[in-house]
Design a protein around this motif. Structure first.
Motif, short mmCIF file in Angstrom:
data_model
loop_
_atom_site.label_atom_id
_atom_site.label_comp_id
_atom_site.label_asym_id
_atom_site.label_seq_id
_atom_site.Cartn_x
_atom_site.Cartn_y
_atom_site.Cartn_z
N SER A 111 -5.18 9.37 -1.28
CA SER A 111 -4.02 9.88 -2.02
C SER A 111 -4.40 10.44 -3.38
O SER A 111 -3.56 11.01 -4.07
N ARG B 168 -10.03 2.62 -3.83
CA ARG B 168 -8.62 2.27 -3.93
C ARG B 168 -8.34 1.72 -5.33
O ARG B 168 -9.25 1.27 -6.03
N TYR B 169 -7.06 1.74 -5.69
CA TYR B 169 -6.67 1.25 -7.00
C TYR B 169 -5.44 0.35 -6.89
O TYR B 169 -4.50 0.65 -6.14
N ARG C 19 0.85 -1.19 0.00
CA ARG C 19 0.00 0.00 0.00
C ARG C 19 0.88 1.24 0.00
O ARG C 19 1.88 1.31 0.71
N ILE D 181 -0.81 -0.38 -4.12
CA ILE D 181 -2.19 -0.02 -3.82
C ILE D 181 -2.23 1.48 -3.51
O ILE D 181 -1.51 1.95 -2.62
N ASN E 28 -15.31 -1.42 -3.06
CA ASN E 28 -15.32 -0.71 -1.78
C ASN E 28 -16.00 -1.52 -0.68
O ASN E 28 -16.36 -2.69 -0.88
N PHE F 13 -1.73 -4.92 1.78
CA PHE F 13 -3.18 -4.78 1.68
C PHE F 13 -3.74 -6.05 1.05
O PHE F 13 -3.31 -6.46 -0.03
N LYS G 188 -9.56 -0.60 -10.54
CA LYS G 188 -10.33 -0.13 -9.39
C LYS G 188 -10.65 -1.31 -8.48
O LYS G 188 -10.98 -2.40 -8.94
N ASP H 211 -4.47 4.37 -2.01
CA ASP H 211 -5.68 4.63 -1.24
C ASP H 211 -6.44 5.82 -1.80
O ASP H 211 -5.86 6.69 -2.45
N SER H 212 -7.73 5.86 -1.53
CA SER H 212 -8.56 6.94 -2.04
C SER H 212 -8.09 8.30 -1.52
O SER H 212 -8.22 9.31 -2.21
#
Length: 847
Positions: free
Chosen positions: A378, A322-323, A214, A373, A412, A221, A409, A375-376
């Motif tokens: 970022s 997250r991606y 991550r 990974i 969630n 993650f 993607k 995170d949203s």
């Protein structure tokens, strides 16, 4: 949150290859034979391999070797209350350039389910093909529906907005735990669902790891139970790679449209046969084919001593997710081992420092990949940023490379890939979600939905709740809205005017503009349109400063029904902003259509127009030179996006310092799209139209010939640049004759080499000479007499960014700069594109 297939026109910058050409190439039947097919030992034989051509009367073979079952063979998989199959008319089918997969479809008027027996649990690809078939008894262009599996939402209220609609392929990787996989199609009330073709195929177990690193907190993650949606799959420095050349049926697109500065990158290539894979089989062609590892983007002109800049790719992303970001590397540019060291950045954070590929692979031209990974939290401004740049410890000729990029993607907490909607219903949220997003948030959302459901004739997606009402509902259709605007423009309000001026054009099916405000809310926000709250006036009416309960300030534009010209511009702005979204364009927040009013609500730009910070208001402290450079760069980015971000491009037509607004952080955003026009297509050299714009900024070639091009905006922006430098109006009749016109006056001083004599005294001592020269050169070239001699906005943007780097010489923060002075690159591999596949991936249509 957004259905990315609906955002193609606002989020992809096809700067080198026109969008329609990519779509056409991807859609025609047939594939390329220019690249070698992977050997049989590298091919993956899936345990589960369901390929269904929905509605087809016979099997459909594709040129990549796959065959899709016909509908009679696949009907055993389907449970539906009504058996509806449609097919394109024979005359249309014979002339269509599309794959035969898109010429038939299954239509569902009620909830319908496909069930597949799974012999090997684990990750499976689900690929869904969508293309409305014209001239059928069902208007599939307006179909709105959701798609889910037993435990995952894939699409929520999906619909087409492109006009004409273009085929879409959505690609998912879903973890299947049992021996059965269900795909459920749920049409919206009074609508239908449909699908043209379906793939359910086993994924190689080694393709996606269960855990990965991550970004930010350097921990692992776990994604073993999450679903993934492929958003981007890019071949850096290379041509299109199709399913014919990929053993897993994947399509890889050229990366050029996503390069922030094209001139910073240079394509590299070696024959695919030279690529090697590790002997331990940790990486095989199943990870990525040799065609991907045999091309790369490297630093352009990297033989310049001590060159320090990054190659940057920017991609739109939904900040609510997250991606998984996969970077593919193969050192195809080095001559010896341990001679290439570089850094990798993800969203501005260090991903890998001093990466030495040869030490990791024990050789050159060896395949390697690295996962991260993101995170949203970022994701800033709905943008994912990937950068590679030279290591600071490298004392030789610095360089950096990237061969391929995949972005997926991650589902969630609500087990969804499309908003906060659970797989069971779109209004219920699971207990797991309550933990993730908070009980208070869910209660607020539920109350908001209940309240909004009481509003008559309003579509479900418009029943917004407090946690997302400030974002445009981009997963909704705005096609009806656009057609409403089009009809209104054609009728010139003749059939829609009322006693009060005009009737609402925001029909219940036409919402696409974000939060819905009641007229009472607007009155309260503006203190009943108090005159002292007016912050702008135009032909459309007035703009008021408003404030809502939580203190958020808004700019509220109230249409004037008595002005046809103003209303035409008003409608144009709606049409433009409903399909545009960019950090450097003023955002549309919402609308109000009660009481025969037409009101649009925008984000409030607290620092007002750029002009006021140059010379318009003596009470405002003038901007510093660095601030002026940053503002100019921001405005250039907004215009560059307009010219290249939509399928056809958009010409602003009224670029000036009063239409460049500054927010609280002095970020520049282009505003006022009332005069904007669609750019000419490839078959055109210009748009013939009546001359409109502002004196002093008007392109003289456009004025003479009434032929509009993107270069007309470039000319206007050149005037803006000299206005930024000299802090005086574009036209000042009070000055001597030779000084009235800023463009002519500044150019004459620049040609004499004495531009420093006319710059704003407030910044005269702040500017480095080399920075000034680069800035002035950019402005001078923008003002060339003929459009063909002017640079593109991309070239102007590059020069401005370089001017900023020169100003900050010796004090550039690592990882923040992009580009060096160099020639723009040609797209060398367009003519070598491979024969295309028969599908259009979501990462073509989805951005």
């Amino acid at each position: 949150m957004p259905t990315f297939a609906i955002l193609a026109e606002s989020m992809v910058e096809w700067k080198r290859v026109p969008m329609f050409l990519i779509i056409f190439i991807l859609s025609i039947t047939g594939v390329a034979t220019t690249n070698a097919i992977a050997s049989k030992t590298d091919r993956f034989v899936p345990q589960d391999n369901y390929l269904l051509s929905c509605g087809a009367s016979a099997a459909v073979p594709l040129d990549d070797g796959r065959t899709f079952r016909s509908d009679p063979d696949s009907v055993s998989f389907l449970s539906t209350p009504t058996d509806i199959k449609i097919a394109a008319k024979a005359s249309l089918a014979s002339a269509s350039p599309l794959s035969p997969l898109y010429l038939t479809a299954r239509v569902f008027s009620d909830i319908s389910t496909y069930s597949f027996f799974i012999s090997q649990p684990g990750r499976h690809w689900i690929r869904l093909y969508f293309s409305p078939i014209p001239e059928s008894q069902y208007n599939l262009t307006t179909a709105t529906f959701s798609v889910s599996t037993d435990n995952m939402v894939l699409l929520h209220d999906f619909s087409f907005i492109a006009s004409p609609p273009t085929p879409i392929l959505r690609e998912y990787l879903v973890a299947v735990q049992g021996d059965n996989l269900k795909i459920v199609f749920t049409p919206k009330k009074n609508s239908v669902a449909f699908v043209n073709a379906i793939e359910v195929v086993s994924v190689p177990p080694s393709l996606i790891p269960n855990t990965t690193t991550r970004m930010g907190p350097q921990d692992q993650f776990d994604i073993s139970n999450n679903a993934l949606q492929v958003i981007y799959r890019l071949n850096m420095g290379g041509a299109l790679v199709t399913s014919f050349n990929d053993t897993l049926g994947r399509t890889w697109l050229p990366d050029a449209p996503f390069l922030k500065i094209e001139a910073a990158a240079e394509a590299a290539w070696v024959p695919p046969r030279t690529i090697k894979y590790p002997d331990d089989k940790t990486i095989t062609p199943l990870i990525a084919p040799a065609n991907i590892y045999s091309t790369a983007q490297k630093m352009a002109s990297a033989n310049i001593t001590d060159a320090r800049f990054n190659i940057t790719w920017e991609m739109a992303a939904d900040p609510g997710f997250r991606y998984l970001i996969r970077l593919h590397f193969s050192d195809i540019i080095s001559k010896t081992l341990n001679s290439l060291y570089f850094n990798v950045y993800i969203n501005g954070m260090m991903g890998v420092s001093n990466l030495d590929l040869s030490s990791l692979t024990m050789g050159l031209a060896v395949a390697y990949y690295k996962d991260f990974i993101a995170d949203s939290s970022s994701i800033i401004n709905s943008t994912l940023v990937v950068q590679v740049g030279p290591s600071t410890t490298d004392s030789g000729n610095p360089n950096a490379i990237l061969n391929g990029l995949e972005i997926m993607k991650i589902s969630n907490e609500a087990s969804s890939l499309d908003g906060l909607f659970s797989p069971k219903t779109s209004s219920q949220v699971s207990k797991r979600t309550l933990t993730g997003i908070g009980l208070a948030l869910v209660v607020t959302a539920a109350l908001a939905v209940v309240i909004c459901c009481r509003r008559s004739h309003r579509p479900e997606w418009q029943k917004t709740n407090s946690f997302h009402s400030w974002f445009l509902p981009l997963n909704s259709s705005h096609s009806s809205f656009m057609s409403s605007c089009s009809r209104l423009s054609r009728n010139r309000f003749g059939s829609t005017r009322t006693k009060s001026g005009f009737s609402s054009i925001f029909a219940s099916s036409a919402y696409g503009l974000g939060r819905y405000f009641t007229f009472a809310e607007i009155q309260k926000a503006t203190k009943n349109f108090e005159e002292k709250g007016v912050i702008g006036v135009g032909g459309f009416g007035k703009v008021y400063l408003g404030s809502i309960e939580d203190g958020t300030k808004l700019a509220i534009k109230r249409g004037n029904p008595s002005s046809d010209q103003g209303m035409n511009e008003f409608l144009t702005e709606i049409q433009m902003l409903s399909k545009l979204r960019h950090r450097h364009l003023v955002s549309l927040i919402g609308c109000c259509d009660e009481n025969n009013e037409m009101i649009l609500v925008y984000e409030y730009m607290s620092n007002g127009p750029l002009r006021d910070h140059l010379y318009g208001d003596t009470n405002i402290k003038p901007l510093s030179w660095k601030q002026r450079l940053e503002v100019s760069i921001g405005a250039a980015k907004g215009l560059h996006y307009l010219h290249t971000g939509a399928a056809q491009g958009i010409i602003h037509r009224d670029v000036k310092t009063t239409n460049i607004l500054l927010d609280e952080n002095f970020v520049a955003k282009v505003a006022d799209f009332g005069l904007s026009k669609a750019a000419p297509s490839l078959e055109q050299t210009h748009v013939s139209t009546a001359v409109k714009g502002s004196f002093g900024y008007l392109d003289p070639e456009y004025f003479r010939r009434q032929q509009l091009t993107e270069k007309s905006d470039v000319y206007s922006f050149g005037v803006v640049l000299f206005e930024v430098l000299c802090a005086r109006p574009a036209i000042n009749p009070a000055l001597p004759r030779d000084q009235v016109n800023l463009a002519e006056w500044a150019r004459s001083w620049h040609r004499k080499g004495e531009l420093n004599k006319i710059i704003d005294p407030h910044i005269a001592g702040q500017i480095r000479p080399d920075s000034l020269e680069m800035f002035a050169e950019a402005a001078e070239k923008c003002l060339a007499d003929y459009g063909v001699d002017r640079p593109s906005m991309g070239d102007v943007l590059w020069k401005l960014e370089f001017a900023l780097q020169l100003q900050e010489k010796g004090d550039v923060v690592e990882g923040s700069n992009d580009g060096i002075p160099m020639k723009s690159l040609e797209m060398s591999n367009v003519d070598n594109m491979e024969k295309s596949a028969n599908v259009i991936p979501s990462y073509v249509q989805g951005r």
